[in-house]
Enzyme design. Structure first.
Site, short mmCIF file in Angstrom:
data_model
loop_
_atom_site.label_atom_id
_atom_site.label_comp_id
_atom_site.label_asym_id
_atom_site.label_seq_id
_atom_site.Cartn_x
_atom_site.Cartn_y
_atom_site.Cartn_z
N ASN A 184 -11.40 7.50 0.69
CA ASN A 184 -11.39 8.71 -0.17
C ASN A 184 -10.11 8.60 -0.97
O ASN A 184 -9.02 8.82 -0.43
CB ASN A 184 -11.29 9.99 0.66
CG ASN A 184 -12.56 10.36 1.39
OD1 ASN A 184 -13.29 11.26 1.01
ND2 ASN A 184 -12.82 9.67 2.50
N GLU A 190 -15.21 6.73 4.66
CA GLU A 190 -14.19 7.39 5.51
C GLU A 190 -14.51 8.90 5.56
O GLU A 190 -14.90 9.47 4.54
CB GLU A 190 -12.81 7.20 4.87
CG GLU A 190 -11.68 7.96 5.54
CD GLU A 190 -10.37 7.97 4.69
OE1 GLU A 190 -10.45 7.97 3.44
OE2 GLU A 190 -9.30 7.98 5.30
N GLU A 245 -2.76 13.74 5.80
CA GLU A 245 -3.23 12.90 6.91
C GLU A 245 -2.17 12.78 8.00
O GLU A 245 -2.47 12.69 9.18
CB GLU A 245 -3.62 11.51 6.40
CG GLU A 245 -4.92 11.55 5.62
CD GLU A 245 -5.51 10.18 5.44
OE1 GLU A 245 -5.80 9.50 6.42
OE2 GLU A 245 -5.66 9.79 4.26
N LYS A 274 -7.53 4.77 12.28
CA LYS A 274 -6.70 4.43 11.11
C LYS A 274 -5.22 4.33 11.46
O LYS A 274 -4.64 5.25 12.06
CB LYS A 274 -6.92 5.49 10.03
CG LYS A 274 -6.24 5.20 8.69
CD LYS A 274 -6.71 6.25 7.68
CE LYS A 274 -6.13 6.04 6.30
NZ LYS A 274 -6.64 7.06 5.35
N CYS A 277 -9.54 3.08 4.43
CA CYS A 277 -8.89 3.51 3.20
C CYS A 277 -7.52 2.87 2.95
O CYS A 277 -7.45 1.73 2.55
CB CYS A 277 -8.81 5.03 3.16
SG CYS A 277 -8.44 5.61 1.49
N ASN A 303 -8.28 9.55 12.61
CA ASN A 303 -9.18 9.24 11.50
C ASN A 303 -9.89 7.94 11.91
O ASN A 303 -9.28 6.87 11.91
CB ASN A 303 -8.35 9.08 10.22
CG ASN A 303 -9.22 8.90 8.98
OD1 ASN A 303 -10.39 8.58 9.08
ND2 ASN A 303 -8.61 9.09 7.82
N1 CDV Z 1 -7.59 8.43 2.24
C1 CDV Z 1 -6.60 7.61 1.86
O1 CDV Z 1 -6.05 6.86 2.68
N2 CDV Z 1 -6.23 7.66 0.55
C2 CDV Z 1 -5.14 6.89 0.01
C3 CDV Z 1 -4.51 7.63 -1.14
C4 CDV Z 1 -3.70 8.77 -0.69
C5 CDV Z 1 -3.60 6.73 -1.96
C6 CDV Z 1 -5.60 5.53 -0.47
O2 CDV Z 1 -4.89 4.54 -0.19
O3 CDV Z 1 -6.59 5.41 -1.19
#
Ligand code: CDV
Length: 317
Positions: free
Chosen positions: A197, A47, A146, A127, A172, A110
């Site tokens: 991330n 990501e 975000e 996303k 993510c 994203n």
């Molecule tokens: N980049 C993300 O979406 N990170 C989230 C964190 C904030 C919990 C994740 O679900 O990994």
């Protein structure tokens, strides 16, 4: 009969604020070449792969924010990655911050793209489950903005027939939601690519680091099994300018087993010689959706967001 596809995850170590796109793309190409030398046909990058994880910073100057976004893909800086992937006939997933014009309006997402073995972009995902907050939390050790820097994705959860497989994407935080995977599962997905991330520290609630990894792995494993799909999960990790993010990149089989996992928190390639038919027996059995799903009882999932407790106490006399 087995249908084999060699699948790779390219975990990415830290990208610092001072690192430029060209240096990041060089690292991605090095991992692409390594994956190819190990026989990979498809590589999942992470990501927001091209920059540091900038949602950790509170910014008010739009030009400073926009410096983290791409206005075209391939861009001048990423073209060498597309070129090398084309030469090696390796497909890939790449996450980046997308700035685009839609109906006369500037929009920021994203985003991830799916590129086939000819270097052609065949799919795009934006996303949907954006975590974090949109306001400034000055007391927090870092931000997770975000919800400030991106809009909720408007392309849905899709599956593409490409490279001989049914391939889906998410990004993510989406991986933590069964809804993400079930919508992909209902399109007969065989390979789900996900970049992430994930900060090692939870800024909203003190949480042991080992639980962060535990939740990451159980969601991937459960969602893989419940939809009988391969899952390729690629972290960006290590300390970006001192801010720690965990690794744990892995490849999960349709059985729910982790069959490969990264060892460290830096650039690292993991590869699996996968049988795309491995999930077929599960799709014919326990998770034969056509025979066993009971959609007449699932209405709340699409009707309600917040949980509502029963209004009647059944134990009351
Ligand atoms: N980049 C993300 O979406 N990170 C989230 C964190 C904030 C919990 C994740 O679900 O990994």
């Amino acid at each position: 009969m087995a249908r084999r596809m060699t699948l790779a995850v390219a975990q990415q170590g830290p990208v610092h604020l001072k690192d430029n796109r060209a240096s990041v793309v060089k690292r991605l190409i090095a991992m692409l070449e390594r994956a190819h030398s190990m026989g990979a046909e498809f590589v999942v990058f992470t990501e927001l792969a091209l920059t540091t994880f900038f949602p950790r910073y509170w910014m008010t100057d739009q030009s400073e924010i926009d410096a983290f976004f791409e206005t075209s893909m391939p861009s001048n800086e990423t073209e060498p990655l597309f070129q090398r992937a084309r030469e090696l006939a390796v497909g890939f997933y790449l996450g980046y911050a997308e700035k685009t014009e839609e109906n006369g309006r500037t929009r920021r997402f994203n985003t991830s793209i799916l590129v086939n073995r000819k270097g052609k972009i065949v799919g795009k995902y934006r996303k949907i489950h954006l975590p974090g907050h949109s306001d400034h939390l000055p007391k927090a050790p870092f931000q997770h903005l975000e919800k400030r820097y991106f809009e909720v994705g408007n392309l849905g959860f899709k599956v593409w027939r490409t490279m001989g497989a049914n391939v889906g994407m998410c990004i993510c935080n989406d991986r933590r939601w069964p809804e993400t995977f079930r919508v992909l599962g209902l399109q007969a997905v065989e390979v789900v690519a996900v970049g992430y991330n994930t900060p090692t520290e939870n800024i909203h609630h003190p949480e042991p680091a080992h639980l962060r990894m535990h939740h990451h792995l159980i969601t991937l494993q459960a969602n893989a099994y419940q939809n009988a799909t391969w899952v390729l999960a690629a972290a960006k990790c290590g300390r970006e300018d001192g801010f720690a993010m965990f690794g744990g990149s892995c490849i999960v089989a349709p059985t729910g087993e982790i069959v490969a996992q990264a060892q460290g928190e830096d650039d690292e390639v993991i590869v699996v010689d996968a049988d795309l038919e491995l999930g077929a027996y599960i799709k014919r059995g326990t998770f034969d959706f056509a025979r066993h799903r009971r959609i007449e009882h699932y209405g709340l999932i699409a009707e309600r967001t917040a949980a509502v407790a029963p209004t009647v106490d059944s134990d009351a006399d």
